[in-house]
Design a protein around this motif. Sequence first.
Motif, PDB file in Angstrom:
ATOM      1  N   SER A 225       0.827  -1.228   0.000  1.00 22.04           N
ATOM      2  CA  SER A 225       0.000   0.000   0.000  1.00 22.04           C
ATOM      3  C   SER A 225       0.847   1.257   0.000  1.00 22.04           C
ATOM      4  N   GLU A 226       2.154   1.122   0.346  1.00 24.87           N
ATOM      5  CA  GLU A 226       2.932   2.358   0.437  1.00 24.87           C
ATOM      6  C   GLU A 226       3.276   2.885  -0.956  1.00 24.87           C
ATOM      7  N   GLY A 227       3.393   4.206  -1.052  1.00 19.02           N
ATOM      8  CA  GLY A 227       3.694   4.825  -2.329  1.00 19.02           C
ATOM      9  C   GLY A 227       2.695   4.455  -3.401  1.00 19.02           C
ATOM     10  N   ASN A 228       1.410   4.352  -3.002  1.00 18.93           N
ATOM     11  CA  ASN A 228       0.403   3.890  -3.954  1.00 18.93           C
ATOM     12  C   ASN A 228      -0.097   5.027  -4.834  1.00 18.93           C
ATOM     13  N   VAL A 229      -0.225   4.732  -6.130  1.00 20.04           N
ATOM     14  CA  VAL A 229      -0.702   5.721  -7.105  1.00 20.04           C
ATOM     15  C   VAL A 229      -1.755   5.079  -7.999  1.00 20.04           C
ATOM     16  N   ARG A 230      -2.930   5.716  -8.083  1.00 12.41           N
ATOM     17  CA  ARG A 230      -3.934   5.284  -9.063  1.00 12.41           C
ATOM     18  C   ARG A 230      -3.976   6.294 -10.192  1.00 12.41           C
ATOM     19  N   VAL A 231      -3.759   5.802 -11.403  1.00 16.32           N
ATOM     20  CA  VAL A 231      -3.869   6.642 -12.596  1.00 16.32           C
ATOM     21  C   VAL A 231      -5.147   6.228 -13.318  1.00 16.32           C
ATOM     22  N   SER A 232      -6.081   7.154 -13.500  1.00 14.95           N
ATOM     23  CA  SER A 232      -7.287   6.824 -14.285  1.00 14.95           C
ATOM     24  C   SER A 232      -7.465   7.902 -15.343  1.00 14.95           C
ATOM     25  N   LEU A 233      -7.375   7.464 -16.580  1.00 13.28           N
ATOM     26  CA  LEU A 233      -7.318   8.402 -17.707  1.00 13.28           C
ATOM     27  C   LEU A 233      -8.718   8.800 -18.162  1.00 13.28           C
ATOM     28  N   PRO A 234      -8.982  10.094 -18.279  1.00 14.49           N
ATOM     29  CA  PRO A 234     -10.270  10.517 -18.839  1.00 14.49           C
ATOM     30  C   PRO A 234     -10.317  10.206 -20.327  1.00 14.49           C
ATOM     31  N   PRO A 235     -11.531  10.019 -20.873  1.00  9.19           N
ATOM     32  CA  PRO A 235     -11.644   9.845 -22.319  1.00  9.19           C
ATOM     33  C   PRO A 235     -10.952  11.008 -23.020  1.00  9.19           C
TER      34      PRO A 235
END
Lengths: 462, 462
Positions: free
Chosen positions: B338-348
């Motif tokens: 869980s450390e240094g966690n990054v979620r990338v979610s790209l918009p259309p």
Amino acid sequence: MPYFDAASSLPLHPVARQALLASVDEGWADPSRPHREGRRARMLLDAARETAAEAVGCRPDELRFTSSGTQALHTGITGALAGRRRAGRRLVVSAVEHSAVLHTAEVHERAGGLTRQVEVDRTGRVDAQEWARALGEDCALACLQSANHEVGTVQPVEEVAAVCAEAGVPLLVDAAQSLPWGPVAGDWSLLAGSAHKWGGPAGVGLLAVRKGVRFAPQGPVDERESGAAPGFENIPAIVAAAAALRAVRAEADAEAARLRALVDRIRARVPELVPDTEVVGDPVRRLPHLVTFSCLYVDGEALLHALDAAGYSVSSGSSCTSSTLTPSHVLRAMGVLSEGNVRVSLPPGTPESEVDRFLDALPGAVEGVRAHLGAGAGTAAGPAPSGAASEITVDARGKLCPLPVIELAKVIEDVPAGGVVRVLADDEAARLDIPAWCEMTGHAYEGAEGIEYRVRRVAAGA
Amino acid sequence: MPYFDAASSLPLHPVARQALLASVDEGWADPSRPHREGRRARMLLDAARETAAEAVGCRPDELRFTSSGTQALHTGITGALAGRRRAGRRLVVSAVEHSAVLHTAEVHERAGGLTRQVEVDRTGRVDAQEWARALGEDCALACLQSANHEVGTVQPVEEVAAVCAEAGVPLLVDAAQSLPWGPVAGDWSLLAGSAHKWGGPAGVGLLAVRKGVRFAPQGPVDERESGAAPGFENIPAIVAAAAALRAVRAEADAEAARLRALVDRIRARVPELVPDTEVVGDPVRRLPHLVTFSCLYVDGEALLHALDAAGYSVSSGSSCTSSTLTPSHVLRAMGVLSEGNVRVSLPPGTPESEVDRFLDALPGAVEGVRAHLGAGAGTAAGPAPSGAASEITVDARGKLCPLPVIELAKVIEDVPAGGVVRVLADDEAARLDIPAWCEMTGHAYEGAEGIEYRVRRVAAGA
């Protein structure tokens, strides 16, 4: 086309429209995120909260935005009841609160709580001393509207707040109808409002909870708006709502004076123009823009349609206009006529000429409905024939409002003065409208047994 | 400026913006009123319901609009549980559902109900056979997301729906993340969604309840939206939401293919560009636009700020980015770092070049944070000195994620192969991150007693 249903909802105020457009590209992100889009959304939300709090008369951190006025009431009542559970489980409300309050009270009762309804007088107003008696030792919360949504009567919130404070009971004020006109005076503890009543967008309510008030939001945990409004905030709508509230407040005093004069005109002219009509609600202590009257021998739904066809959008508390076919609980609590009921609520800016045209159109609309129902001006005319029976029974079972009253009016002068008409009527509106008819026409209502109503004819001038 | 937090909220789709503007002057009245403004509002609402129902794959009369996706989940779960109360009081959910579901389950448990959480594998996916075993005779409702909001893993909804149907248990699908990409396949009973996840405005959710599903909305009675959404409908927002859903669906397949390729690039490149990184979630059965990874020896909040400063808005499930200082329950249930966690979610519409620039910026951002924490590339390097103690204790009490893991990494090669490092750590994230560190580095995690974690050094290549 004149829209006279402001108390139900208002079109978006031009300032709200502007604010919505300006914030729709800035306020879409999650305000709880630390990234720049989130921070920008948070700034808009914080600014809107400051604006709204100033208009309400509370601190920004006392104000939560909710998804509607109804949601604000649900959350406010259940949260305050839970927060004060140790004090007791009694909820005191007026009998003329909005259905959102009364339905929340029903849930409280189903869960073992107690609700005490404080009755109102014929103008729809509660009495502060009677309120004080209703509180009792086990009272967790009291709930009173600032002004009634159906008849416009303003409640003695300041006095009621004082008796609540003395008893140590928090008072929640449903300010939905009065908030556009000014802050609520008095020492209230919680306050609810609804943006589309002041020209903000739908989908935005507000709930103020004073610091120090015990408050425990119920339902699933949610971090947003201090737990008062689950789900993602609609920030552009909130920004628009706050901007609209500030804008209508700037115009409120002048507009209130202007609309008050127009409503005075309606109050005075309707009984002159339309026979057998009762204007209800307090004539003085009332909202500036709202007036309600009822017309004997008229089907409310038909009258609404006739007025709609003539170009006027109004509302009604008649039973035939409700999905449950029961008259408005407000009119019932006041004990006033519910048939042929019309609520006129003028939006800000309504020109005088529109009101005058409405007054021109109304008599014809009422007359048309009466004629259609066979209850024209001739109803209840003519002396009793000599040798008339001293008691007549009218069977109006299966007939809906206003037919039982029309049948009664048709035969009342078939009995001699002192004679009795018994009306059999299973429509729920009869319970309200037969006594109200007696009150208006001067005959004596002698009560009901089941679905049988007794009315004694009183000679004119007696 | 690239916004890579689409899974949290999207800007208004141009079509939604147009629809909002077009309906804001038409849709403000009460749709339950019979006057022309009310009828106009009702027509807009009905048309929006048809559009949304078509996209969801249900009948218009099965679809209710709510004030948020969260509200749709609250109402859907409590209403279905109440409707099936005679069947039993068991609620089955996956361990990685949205917090709105898990918090509703908590309320159910506080009221005497039972919740069974179905565990997920290391990719975040449930197993349909395990789901079948969790149902049992007394199961009132099962609840599964179509795809996970933090790691993008797509759940086997069709199979789970089949095992639920066989057991006679209704399945509620939280489709918030997948609805923009297509309808949910399979024989679901209830379905929830949220407009601001597909480019509609905030303040609009939807809840579909299939005909024949026992459903009893809880809370105070309200006539709007079949009791599912108390309060006045925000019709312009609903119109905009429905229009946006139709618009994004028209572009969904092409855009999904395009974004899937960009996410594949991130999934492949991040572990090459940034040492000690774990990409989590199912690599194939996943949302097209979302990828999540965790970086050892990195403070998630600091990394979020570094990326924000570099112009990238992302999200994180690290403990330091949550108000409760606990790591995301999703990462915990998956048993991943869980450390240094990054979620990338790209918009259309995200251009390829933005993703490439992000991949250029990421290594520097991670390195900066690591350097600041004294955990650079040299961490865990060098052979054990001769004559080293075979057991070392590191006291990391009072230190927050990622410090306990950094301390552990610093000393692991101070013990000989087969030696043990004991870490004392009271930060909750350590429970997840120390085993995850062992998994990633190949050392042996020997368990924890209270706040003492035992790690046995394994020689490289052993």
